[in-house]
Design a protein around this motif. Structure first.
Motif, PDB file in Angstrom:
ATOM      1  N   GLN A 128       0.738  -1.344  -0.031  1.00 20.78           N
ATOM      2  CA  GLN A 128      -0.048  -0.084   0.048  1.00 20.78           C
ATOM      3  C   GLN A 128       0.910   1.351  -0.097  1.00 20.78           C
ATOM      4  O   GLN A 128       1.529   1.299   0.918  1.00 20.78           O
ATOM      5  N   ASN A 129       0.738   2.087  -1.197  1.00 28.90           N
ATOM      6  CA  ASN A 129       1.471   3.352  -1.033  1.00 28.90           C
ATOM      7  C   ASN A 129       0.758   4.514  -0.367  1.00 28.90           C
ATOM      8  O   ASN A 129      -0.574   4.153  -0.326  1.00 28.90           O
ATOM      9  N   SER A 130       1.126   5.334   0.198  1.00 24.46           N
ATOM     10  CA  SER A 130       0.527   6.199   1.049  1.00 24.46           C
ATOM     11  C   SER A 130      -0.826   6.656   0.327  1.00 24.46           C
ATOM     12  O   SER A 130      -0.712   7.152  -0.443  1.00 24.46           O
ATOM     13  N   GLY A 131      -1.871   6.518   1.238  1.00 25.28           N
ATOM     14  CA  GLY A 131      -3.166   7.001   0.814  1.00 25.28           C
ATOM     15  C   GLY A 131      -3.872   6.331  -0.435  1.00 25.28           C
ATOM     16  O   GLY A 131      -4.792   6.977  -0.903  1.00 25.28           O
ATOM     17  N   ARG A 132      -3.116   5.193  -0.737  1.00 25.02           N
ATOM     18  CA  ARG A 132      -3.747   4.312  -1.941  1.00 25.02           C
ATOM     19  C   ARG A 132      -4.152   3.339  -1.494  1.00 25.02           C
ATOM     20  O   ARG A 132      -4.385   2.777  -0.273  1.00 25.02           O
ATOM     21  N   GLY A 133      -4.839   2.378  -2.602  1.00 26.74           N
ATOM     22  CA  GLY A 133      -5.337   0.926  -2.259  1.00 26.74           C
ATOM     23  C   GLY A 133      -4.161  -0.046  -2.037  1.00 26.74           C
ATOM     24  O   GLY A 133      -2.934   0.004  -2.301  1.00 26.74           O
ATOM     25  N   LEU A 134      -4.873  -1.043  -2.064  1.00 27.90           N
ATOM     26  CA  LEU A 134      -3.885  -2.278  -1.691  1.00 27.90           C
ATOM     27  C   LEU A 134      -3.587  -3.061  -3.065  1.00 27.90           C
ATOM     28  O   LEU A 134      -4.474  -3.235  -3.649  1.00 27.90           O
ATOM     29  N   VAL A 135      -2.373  -3.227  -3.315  1.00 25.16           N
ATOM     30  CA  VAL A 135      -1.998  -3.850  -4.651  1.00 25.16           C
ATOM     31  C   VAL A 135      -1.362  -5.595  -4.285  1.00 25.16           C
ATOM     32  O   VAL A 135      -0.411  -5.451  -3.261  1.00 25.16           O
ATOM     33  N   HIS A 136      -2.072  -6.459  -4.666  1.00 28.77           N
ATOM     34  CA  HIS A 136      -1.558  -7.859  -4.440  1.00 28.77           C
ATOM     35  C   HIS A 136      -0.191  -7.842  -4.979  1.00 28.77           C
ATOM     36  O   HIS A 136       0.056  -7.369  -6.156  1.00 28.77           O
TER      37      HIS A 136
END
Lengths: 114, 112
Positions: free
Chosen positions: A37-45
């Motif tokens: 998870q980059n700051s303030g962003r969604g979760l990336v598998h």
């Protein structure tokens, strides 16, 4: 139960170094997944490892799973500044209606200095 | 790569008001989820949805929460009467049935 506990909570390294993050869990699982998870962003598998697997690779990522110790590790080799993010492990117990029901850990904040 | 889209990115509401968070899952996916992350805490599962019905829900997902897939593309989370403790980042996710979940960028809900 405190499923999916990561350590360290924060990791600061220099570009080019390897980063290792660990995750422990308490119950039996169907699979364990790592997300970024980059700051303030969604979760990336990033990668998924099933309970009958011990090690898996994807590019610069290497994940291991030890079901006897109920633990997993994520290794990022030759880190880059762009790898700076929070990394979470998530377990899926599986079975019945639990498909996709993930239990996340607290996460490791990785900072890679250029 | 296809992605899950969430709107709005930020939502501010007054306590007691109803909010609807919207999500457009990846078009050929069949499994849909809502998760939330309170600031400084873990990402928590709220609900899973398949074949037009709830598959599983957490203890958090009480009668104040509901989900709906009103048409072939949208998936919504409604909170009927928001509380201060509902303030969180809400993530929608979808899956094609191969274990990997695709998450949206989230809606930051602030309840005042």
């Amino acid at each position: 139960s405190q499923q999916g506990e990561e350590d360290p909570q924060a990791l600061s390294i220099q570009e080019g170094e390897n980063a290792t993050m660990n995750c422990s869990y308490k119950t039996s699982i169907n699979n364990l997944q790592w997300y970024r998870q980059n700051s303030g962003r969604g979760l990336v598998h990033l990668i998924l490892i099933r309970s009958n697997e011990r090690e898996k690779h994807s590019g610069r990522l290497r994940v291991t799973l030890d079901t006897s110790k109920k633990s997993s590790s994520l290794l990022i080799t030759a880190s880059r500044a762009a790898d700076t993010a929070s990394y979470f492990c998530a377990t899926e117990r599986g079975g019945g209606t639990s498909y996709g029901k993930l239990t996340f850990g607290q996460g490791t904040i990785l900072t890679v200095h250029p | 790569e296809p992605e899950v889209t969430q709107t709005p990115s930020h939502q501010v509401t007054q306590m007691g008001q109803e909010v609807i968070l919207r999500c457009v899952p990846i078009s050929n996916h069949l499994y849909f989820y809502w998760y939330r992350q309170i600031l400084g805490q873990k990402v928590e599962f709220l609900v899973s949805f398949y074949n037009n019905e709830i598959s599983e829900k957490s203890e958090i997902f009480d009668d104040q929460f509901s989900v709906e897939r009103p048409d072939g593309s949208n998936f919504t989370l409604k909170i009927r009467s928001t509380k201060l403790e509902d303030s969180a980042m809400y993530f929608c996710a979808s899956s094609g049935g191969f274990e990997k979940l695709f998450f949206g960028s989230g809606t930051q809900l602030s309840v005042l």
